[in-house]
Design a protein around this motif. Structure first.
Motif, PDB file in Angstrom:
ATOM      1  N   SER A  64       0.827  -1.203   0.000  1.00  0.00           N
ATOM      2  CA  SER A  64       0.000   0.000   0.000  1.00  0.00           C
ATOM      3  C   SER A  64       0.864   1.255   0.000  1.00  0.00           C
ATOM      4  N   ARG A  65       0.215   2.388  -0.163  1.00  0.00           N
ATOM      5  CA  ARG A  65       0.909   3.664  -0.043  1.00  0.00           C
ATOM      6  C   ARG A  65       0.724   4.181   1.385  1.00  0.00           C
ATOM      7  N   ARG A  66       1.758   4.110   2.180  1.00  0.00           N
ATOM      8  CA  ARG A  66       1.688   4.528   3.578  1.00  0.00           C
ATOM      9  C   ARG A  66       1.754   6.033   3.736  1.00  0.00           C
ATOM     10  N   GLY A  67       2.457   6.707   2.849  1.00  0.00           N
ATOM     11  CA  GLY A  67       2.762   8.119   3.009  1.00  0.00           C
ATOM     12  C   GLY A  67       4.203   8.282   3.450  1.00  0.00           C
ATOM     13  N   LYS A  68       4.770   9.443   3.135  1.00  0.00           N
ATOM     14  CA  LYS A  68       6.186   9.705   3.418  1.00  0.00           C
ATOM     15  C   LYS A  68       6.509   9.561   4.897  1.00  0.00           C
ATOM     16  N   GLY A  69       5.718  10.190   5.755  1.00  0.00           N
ATOM     17  CA  GLY A  69       6.004  10.170   7.180  1.00  0.00           C
ATOM     18  C   GLY A  69       5.951   8.778   7.768  1.00  0.00           C
ATOM     19  N   ALA A  70       4.950   8.001   7.355  1.00  0.00           N
ATOM     20  CA  ALA A  70       4.828   6.636   7.856  1.00  0.00           C
ATOM     21  C   ALA A  70       5.998   5.783   7.385  1.00  0.00           C
ATOM     22  N   GLU A 174       1.518  12.239  11.857  1.00  0.00           N
ATOM     23  CA  GLU A 174       1.246  12.609  10.468  1.00  0.00           C
ATOM     24  C   GLU A 174       1.870  11.593   9.503  1.00  0.00           C
ATOM     25  N   PRO A 175       1.069  10.840   8.732  1.00  0.00           N
ATOM     26  CA  PRO A 175       1.638   9.828   7.843  1.00  0.00           C
ATOM     27  C   PRO A 175       2.179  10.380   6.530  1.00  0.00           C
ATOM     28  N   GLY A 176       1.787  11.600   6.182  1.00  0.00           N
ATOM     29  CA  GLY A 176       2.160  12.141   4.881  1.00  0.00           C
ATOM     30  C   GLY A 176       3.260  13.189   4.949  1.00  0.00           C
ATOM     31  N   PHE A 177       3.152  14.192   4.089  1.00  0.00           N
ATOM     32  CA  PHE A 177       4.203  15.202   3.980  1.00  0.00           C
ATOM     33  C   PHE A 177       4.271  16.137   5.184  1.00  0.00           C
ATOM     34  N   ALA A 178       3.210  16.234   5.961  1.00  0.00           N
ATOM     35  CA  ALA A 178       3.233  17.089   7.154  1.00  0.00           C
ATOM     36  C   ALA A 178       4.117  16.513   8.252  1.00  0.00           C
ATOM     37  N   TRP A 179       4.605  15.288   8.078  1.00  0.00           N
ATOM     38  CA  TRP A 179       5.480  14.669   9.074  1.00  0.00           C
ATOM     39  C   TRP A 179       6.705  15.522   9.344  1.00  0.00           C
ATOM     40  N   ASP A 180       7.260  16.163   8.326  1.00  0.00           N
ATOM     41  CA  ASP A 180       8.472  16.980   8.501  1.00  0.00           C
ATOM     42  C   ASP A 180       8.240  18.096   9.511  1.00  0.00           C
ATOM     43  N   GLN A 253       0.768   1.993  15.563  1.00  0.00           N
ATOM     44  CA  GLN A 253      -0.114   1.377  14.578  1.00  0.00           C
ATOM     45  C   GLN A 253       0.589   0.167  13.967  1.00  0.00           C
ATOM     46  N   PHE A 254      -0.007  -0.973  14.131  1.00  0.00           N
ATOM     47  CA  PHE A 254       0.606  -2.180  13.589  1.00  0.00           C
ATOM     48  C   PHE A 254       0.585  -2.168  12.065  1.00  0.00           C
ATOM     49  N   SER A 255      -0.439  -1.556  11.487  1.00  0.00           N
ATOM     50  CA  SER A 255      -0.492  -1.404  10.033  1.00  0.00           C
ATOM     51  C   SER A 255      -0.986  -0.008   9.757  1.00  0.00           C
ATOM     52  N   VAL A 256      -0.156   0.773   9.060  1.00  0.00           N
ATOM     53  CA  VAL A 256      -0.489   2.160   8.771  1.00  0.00           C
ATOM     54  C   VAL A 256      -1.441   2.212   7.594  1.00  0.00           C
ATOM     55  N   GLU A 257      -2.491   2.951   7.747  1.00  0.00           N
ATOM     56  CA  GLU A 257      -3.488   3.041   6.690  1.00  0.00           C
ATOM     57  C   GLU A 257      -2.907   3.735   5.464  1.00  0.00           C
ATOM     58  N   VAL A 258      -3.446   3.398   4.307  1.00  0.00           N
ATOM     59  CA  VAL A 258      -3.038   4.046   3.066  1.00  0.00           C
ATOM     60  C   VAL A 258      -3.500   5.496   3.110  1.00  0.00           C
ATOM     61  N   THR A 259      -2.622   6.447   2.684  1.00  0.00           N
ATOM     62  CA  THR A 259      -2.983   7.848   2.640  1.00  0.00           C
ATOM     63  C   THR A 259      -3.009   8.317   1.196  1.00  0.00           C
TER      64      THR A 259
END
Length: 261
Positions: A64-70, A174-180, A253-259
């Motif tokens: 899946s696509r986790r996102g950058k942060g994940a 934040e799993p996506g780009f806001a992780w930074d 989270q054992f499995s990070v949702e797709v973002t």
């Protein structure tokens, strides 16, 4: 005693003709203990195309696509090095600049942030005008809403000590780009020494990032990050708000949702 370095490269739909030589350059420049390519939603044939990566490079594909942060969080959690770092897969920041970011940690910073907008940065090719204005606007807003005044919060080149990572890891959501920006805000709340390091940077026009949509998501992520930083600093209002929050940190989270970031 030399500090060991682990590098994570978050990758979604990477160009192997760019990624493979970039990882080779990272290995040659940094002499890391390991490079982990966290590969989201790999396309057919991409794993074969990455066969020529250096021997110390590990590819960890996820369907899946986790996102950058994940992806970075998963990579950092798997590292067992004194310094953890990440570099975006498009190679916008050359290996020599990644080395400078890591050197800032070796020189005493808890978190070192690569910066494209620093006055001493070298921008080899610029973003489109729209992307540049959106990025400048986000940086201005982040300077006013966080306790860490930087020129640039989103450059894909950061490094930190393993101890600093241990502090912040359970406070990142934040799993996506806001992780930074969340990483910077939370590190600031812990009183970490944050160094901003000018880098050489070259925009990659074939980015999969939608500038307007991503900027709006990052703005929402900025507000959430500010709240989490305030909660760590024991702001009474933000503690009350957080008491109503049932979100789980990325590491929980054992499995990070797709973002869709």
């Amino acid at each position: 005693m030399s500090q060991s370095v682990g590098v994570v490269v978050p990758a979604y739909r990477p160009d192997p003709d760019r990624l493979v030589p970039y990882v080779h350059a990272l290995v040659a420049e940094l002499d890391p203990a390991v490079v982990r390519v966290e590969l989201d939603a790999p396309r057919t044939g991409i794993l074969d195309a990455l066969d020529s990566l250096p021997a110390i490079a590990e590819v960890h594909p996820v369907d899946s696509r986790r996102g950058k942060g994940a992806a970075i969080t998963a990579g950092f959690e798997a590292l067992d090095t004194d310094i953890v770092a990440f570099a975006d897969a498009d190679g916008s920041t050359p290996a020599t600049s990644i080395a400078n970011v890591i050197d800032a940690v070796r020189d005493g910073a808890d978190l070192a942030v690569g910066s494209r907008r620093h006055p001493d940065a070298t921008v080899a090719s610029h973003q489109t005008i729209a992307r540049r204005y959106l990025g400048d606007g986000f940086a201005w807003l982040a300077r006013h809403l966080t306790d860490v005044p930087l020129y640039d919060y989103q450059c894909g080149a950061k490094a930190m000590t393993a101890d600093a990572w241990a502090d912040v890891r359970t406070h990142l959501y934040e799993p996506g780009f806001a992780w930074d920006i969340e990483l910077v805000a939370v590190s600031g709340a812990f009183g970490h020494r944050v160094a901003e390091v000018p880098v050489v940077w070259e925009d990659q026009p074939n980015s999969t990032v939608s500038p307007v949509d991503t900027t709006l998501k990052m703005a929402r992520g900025l507000l959430r990050s500010r709240h989490r930083a305030r909660t760590i600093r024991e702001d009474r209002l933000h503690e009350l708000i957080d008491a109503r929050n049932d979100e789980r940190a990325l590491v929980e989270q054992f499995s990070v949702e797709v973002t869709d970031d």
